[in-house]
Design an enzyme around this catalytic site. Sequence first.
Site, PDB file in Angstrom:
ATOM      1  CE  LYS A  16      49.295  45.194  28.709  1.00  0.00           C
ATOM      2  NZ  LYS A  16      48.988  43.781  29.018  1.00  0.00           N
ATOM      3  NE  ARG A  92      42.232  49.104  31.913  1.00  0.00           N
ATOM      4  CZ  ARG A  92      42.993  48.042  32.132  1.00  0.00           C
ATOM      5  NH1 ARG A  92      42.709  46.916  31.508  1.00  0.00           N
ATOM      6  NH2 ARG A  92      44.009  48.090  32.947  1.00  0.00           N
ATOM      7  NE  ARG A 126      51.949  37.188  37.876  1.00  0.00           N
ATOM      8  CZ  ARG A 126      51.396  38.211  37.244  1.00  0.00           C
ATOM      9  NH1 ARG A 126      52.143  39.065  36.570  1.00  0.00           N
ATOM     10  NH2 ARG A 126      50.076  38.348  37.252  1.00  0.00           N
ATOM     11  NE  ARG A 159      49.461  38.821  41.651  1.00  0.00           N
ATOM     12  CZ  ARG A 159      49.630  39.896  40.892  1.00  0.00           C
ATOM     13  NH1 ARG A 159      50.232  40.957  41.378  1.00  0.00           N
ATOM     14  NH2 ARG A 159      49.209  39.902  39.636  1.00  0.00           N
ATOM     15  NE  ARG A 170      44.495  39.048  35.366  1.00  0.00           N
ATOM     16  CZ  ARG A 170      45.770  38.804  35.641  1.00  0.00           C
ATOM     17  NH1 ARG A 170      46.098  37.739  36.366  1.00  0.00           N
ATOM     18  NH2 ARG A 170      46.706  39.611  35.213  1.00  0.00           N
TER      19      ARG A 170
END
Length: 216
Positions: A16, A92, A126, A159, A170
Amino acid sequence: MGAPRILIIGPPGAGKGTQSSNLVSEYGIDHITTGDALRANKDMDLSHLDTDRDTPRAYMEAGDLVPDVVVNEIVEEALSNADGFVLDGYPRNIDQAEELESMTDLDVILSLSVGREELIDRLTGRRVCDDCGANYHVEFDQPEAEGVCDDCGGELIQRDDDTREAVENRLDVFDEETQPVVEYYQDREDFVEIDGEQTPDGVWDDIKATVDEHAE
């Protein structure tokens, strides 16, 4: 074509942010996210809402979850100041989707579709520079020297929210809270599902064609 009003929806890792940047560059519109909108309006007077705190800043500094009624108010303010936008990260949940109906008319709703395992690969791979924040990926976007940022020479780290356990959580939250929003919109004529597993350029080609068709 006037400045398009776009909603982009998709799970974490769907792309996104990348595609929103493309939309901003192509159409000269605003990129509106709830986080940016909160920071830009953190001193907005909320006393008329009869909430526990009188400004978004008070919620943020206390580390409290900002209630929907406050988020709705801030997003509406951001939309009212935008001549065309791509809205990312809102709504959301169904309640927010219903509120959005009263705020603005959308030209197109883009839903980025990516399989769960692909999302996990993207997010767990990532790596972020601990100094400058530049993003890399162990498979798709590797630095010249392993573990070292090309831009500043800083250390690349994973992270905490990119570990597999965190990513799975998530995605579960998205499935529970936001997937119903996708279903809320999917029978509308302005809803278009985009294959998010293509290359970024392929995804962009489909998005641009879709926006050009719907925002005449």
